[in-house]
Design a protein around this motif. Sequence first.
Motif, PDB file in Angstrom:
ATOM      1  N   GLY A  55      13.155   5.236   0.758  1.00  0.00           N
ATOM      2  CA  GLY A  55      13.066   6.416   1.612  1.00  0.00           C
ATOM      3  C   GLY A  55      11.642   6.740   2.004  1.00  0.00           C
ATOM      4  N   TRP A  56      10.681   5.901   1.582  1.00  0.00           N
ATOM      5  CA  TRP A  56       9.262   6.143   1.840  1.00  0.00           C
ATOM      6  C   TRP A  56       9.004   6.345   3.343  1.00  0.00           C
ATOM      7  N   ALA A  57       8.230   7.386   3.661  1.00  0.00           N
ATOM      8  CA  ALA A  57       7.828   7.693   5.038  1.00  0.00           C
ATOM      9  C   ALA A  57       6.346   8.026   5.012  1.00  0.00           C
ATOM     10  N   LYS A  58       5.577   7.369   5.834  1.00  0.00           N
ATOM     11  CA  LYS A  58       4.120   7.536   5.839  1.00  0.00           C
ATOM     12  C   LYS A  58       3.731   9.004   6.003  1.00  0.00           C
ATOM     13  N   LYS A  59       2.834   9.465   5.143  1.00  0.00           N
ATOM     14  CA  LYS A  59       2.339  10.840   5.204  1.00  0.00           C
ATOM     15  C   LYS A  59       1.511  11.004   6.473  1.00  0.00           C
ATOM     16  N   VAL A  60       1.759  12.080   7.188  1.00  0.00           N
ATOM     17  CA  VAL A  60       1.018  12.340   8.433  1.00  0.00           C
ATOM     18  C   VAL A  60      -0.264  13.094   8.159  1.00  0.00           C
ATOM     19  N   PRO A  98       7.046  16.540  -7.495  1.00  0.00           N
ATOM     20  CA  PRO A  98       8.349  16.715  -6.844  1.00  0.00           C
ATOM     21  C   PRO A  98       8.471  15.885  -5.565  1.00  0.00           C
ATOM     22  N   CYS A  99       9.695  15.521  -5.265  1.00  0.00           N
ATOM     23  CA  CYS A  99      10.005  14.760  -4.053  1.00  0.00           C
ATOM     24  C   CYS A  99      11.207  15.424  -3.387  1.00  0.00           C
ATOM     25  N   GLN A 100      11.184  15.488  -2.078  1.00  0.00           N
ATOM     26  CA  GLN A 100      12.281  16.119  -1.358  1.00  0.00           C
ATOM     27  C   GLN A 100      13.584  15.329  -1.472  1.00  0.00           C
ATOM     28  N   LEU A 101      13.515  14.050  -1.738  1.00  0.00           N
ATOM     29  CA  LEU A 101      14.730  13.248  -1.897  1.00  0.00           C
ATOM     30  C   LEU A 101      15.402  13.489  -3.239  1.00  0.00           C
ATOM     31  N   PHE A 102      14.600  13.899  -4.228  1.00  0.00           N
ATOM     32  CA  PHE A 102      15.109  14.123  -5.580  1.00  0.00           C
ATOM     33  C   PHE A 102      14.694  15.521  -6.036  1.00  0.00           C
ATOM     34  N   PRO A 103      15.297  16.582  -5.497  1.00  0.00           N
ATOM     35  CA  PRO A 103      14.835  17.952  -5.765  1.00  0.00           C
ATOM     36  C   PRO A 103      14.977  18.409  -7.213  1.00  0.00           C
ATOM     37  N   GLN A 104      15.808  17.753  -8.004  1.00  0.00           N
ATOM     38  CA  GLN A 104      16.006  18.165  -9.396  1.00  0.00           C
ATOM     39  C   GLN A 104      15.114  17.406 -10.370  1.00  0.00           C
ATOM     40  N   ASN A 105      14.304  16.471  -9.857  1.00  0.00           N
ATOM     41  CA  ASN A 105      13.492  15.622 -10.722  1.00  0.00           C
ATOM     42  C   ASN A 105      12.092  15.445 -10.152  1.00  0.00           C
ATOM     43  N   SER A 106      11.192  14.958 -11.002  1.00  0.00           N
ATOM     44  CA  SER A 106       9.865  14.578 -10.528  1.00  0.00           C
ATOM     45  C   SER A 106       9.818  13.053 -10.476  1.00  0.00           C
ATOM     46  N   GLY A 144       0.800  -1.226   0.000  1.00  0.00           N
ATOM     47  CA  GLY A 144       0.000   0.000   0.000  1.00  0.00           C
ATOM     48  C   GLY A 144       0.828   1.269   0.000  1.00  0.00           C
ATOM     49  N   SER A 145       2.134   1.151   0.167  1.00  0.00           N
ATOM     50  CA  SER A 145       2.981   2.351   0.166  1.00  0.00           C
ATOM     51  C   SER A 145       3.361   2.708  -1.268  1.00  0.00           C
ATOM     52  N   HIS A 146       3.342   3.989  -1.566  1.00  0.00           N
ATOM     53  CA  HIS A 146       3.752   4.516  -2.864  1.00  0.00           C
ATOM     54  C   HIS A 146       4.057   5.993  -2.680  1.00  0.00           C
ATOM     55  N   CYS A 147       4.653   6.606  -3.683  1.00  0.00           N
ATOM     56  CA  CYS A 147       5.103   7.992  -3.575  1.00  0.00           C
ATOM     57  C   CYS A 147       3.975   8.951  -3.183  1.00  0.00           C
ATOM     58  N   ALA A 148       2.787   8.757  -3.738  1.00  0.00           N
ATOM     59  CA  ALA A 148       1.686   9.684  -3.477  1.00  0.00           C
ATOM     60  C   ALA A 148       1.272   9.714  -2.008  1.00  0.00           C
ATOM     61  N   ASN A 149       1.532   8.641  -1.245  1.00  0.00           N
ATOM     62  CA  ASN A 149       1.191   8.666   0.181  1.00  0.00           C
ATOM     63  C   ASN A 149       2.441   8.730   1.065  1.00  0.00           C
ATOM     64  N   CYS A 150       3.527   9.250   0.484  1.00  0.00           N
ATOM     65  CA  CYS A 150       4.775   9.450   1.217  1.00  0.00           C
ATOM     66  C   CYS A 150       4.851  10.894   1.702  1.00  0.00           C
ATOM     67  N   LEU A 171       7.417  12.704   1.926  1.00  0.00           N
ATOM     68  CA  LEU A 171       8.417  13.463   1.182  1.00  0.00           C
ATOM     69  C   LEU A 171       7.920  13.900  -0.196  1.00  0.00           C
ATOM     70  N   TYR A 172       6.824  13.319  -0.650  1.00  0.00           N
ATOM     71  CA  TYR A 172       6.254  13.631  -1.963  1.00  0.00           C
ATOM     72  C   TYR A 172       5.433  14.907  -1.852  1.00  0.00           C
ATOM     73  N   LYS A 173       5.692  15.857  -2.743  1.00  0.00           N
ATOM     74  CA  LYS A 173       5.016  17.157  -2.683  1.00  0.00           C
ATOM     75  C   LYS A 173       4.179  17.425  -3.931  1.00  0.00           C
ATOM     76  N   GLY A 174       3.810  16.376  -4.644  1.00  0.00           N
ATOM     77  CA  GLY A 174       3.001  16.520  -5.841  1.00  0.00           C
ATOM     78  C   GLY A 174       1.539  16.778  -5.510  1.00  0.00           C
ATOM     79  N   VAL A 175       0.812  17.259  -6.504  1.00  0.00           N
ATOM     80  CA  VAL A 175      -0.614  17.527  -6.368  1.00  0.00           C
ATOM     81  C   VAL A 175      -1.371  16.212  -6.565  1.00  0.00           C
ATOM     82  N   ALA A 176      -2.391  15.987  -5.755  1.00  0.00           N
ATOM     83  CA  ALA A 176      -3.199  14.774  -5.857  1.00  0.00           C
ATOM     84  C   ALA A 176      -3.780  14.658  -7.265  1.00  0.00           C
ATOM     85  N   GLY A 177      -3.693  13.459  -7.832  1.00  0.00           N
ATOM     86  CA  GLY A 177      -4.244  13.216  -9.153  1.00  0.00           C
ATOM     87  C   GLY A 177      -3.236  13.360 -10.285  1.00  0.00           C
TER      88      GLY A 177
END
Length: 110
Positions: free
Chosen positions: A105-110, A88-96, A69-75, A77-83
């Motif tokens: 590096g996945w960390a559950k979104k609070v 963008p991700c804080q671990l990879f600031p130069q890439n999406s 159930g873990s993926h970037c959208a529920n991490c 560190l992921y700062k993308g817009v839902a949908g």
Amino acid sequence: MNVQDPSRRRFLVQAIAVSVAAMAVNTAAGQAAKPAAALPKLPLDNPTAKALAYTENAASVKHPSFKPGSHCANCNLYKGVAGQAYGPCQLFPQNSVAAKGWCSGWAKKV
């Protein structure tokens, strides 16, 4: 005897502080993260991506630290817009990264 006017001194100190703050804001604005649309996709051969076992499809992950159930959208560190497919991700600031992706590096979104 040289006596300075305290109000003049206060004005000069404040003027310098405002100038320094304005320069800092302009510098930070110039280095701000690019919008997600402007960021190139994270290549799978990126050394950091390899080290963190990044994949664009969390459904195919067989990493020991993967939690179902873990993926970037529920991490956290992921700062993308839902949908959106990529964001963008804080671990990879130069890439999406892929919203459906995963890395160790996945960390559950609070």
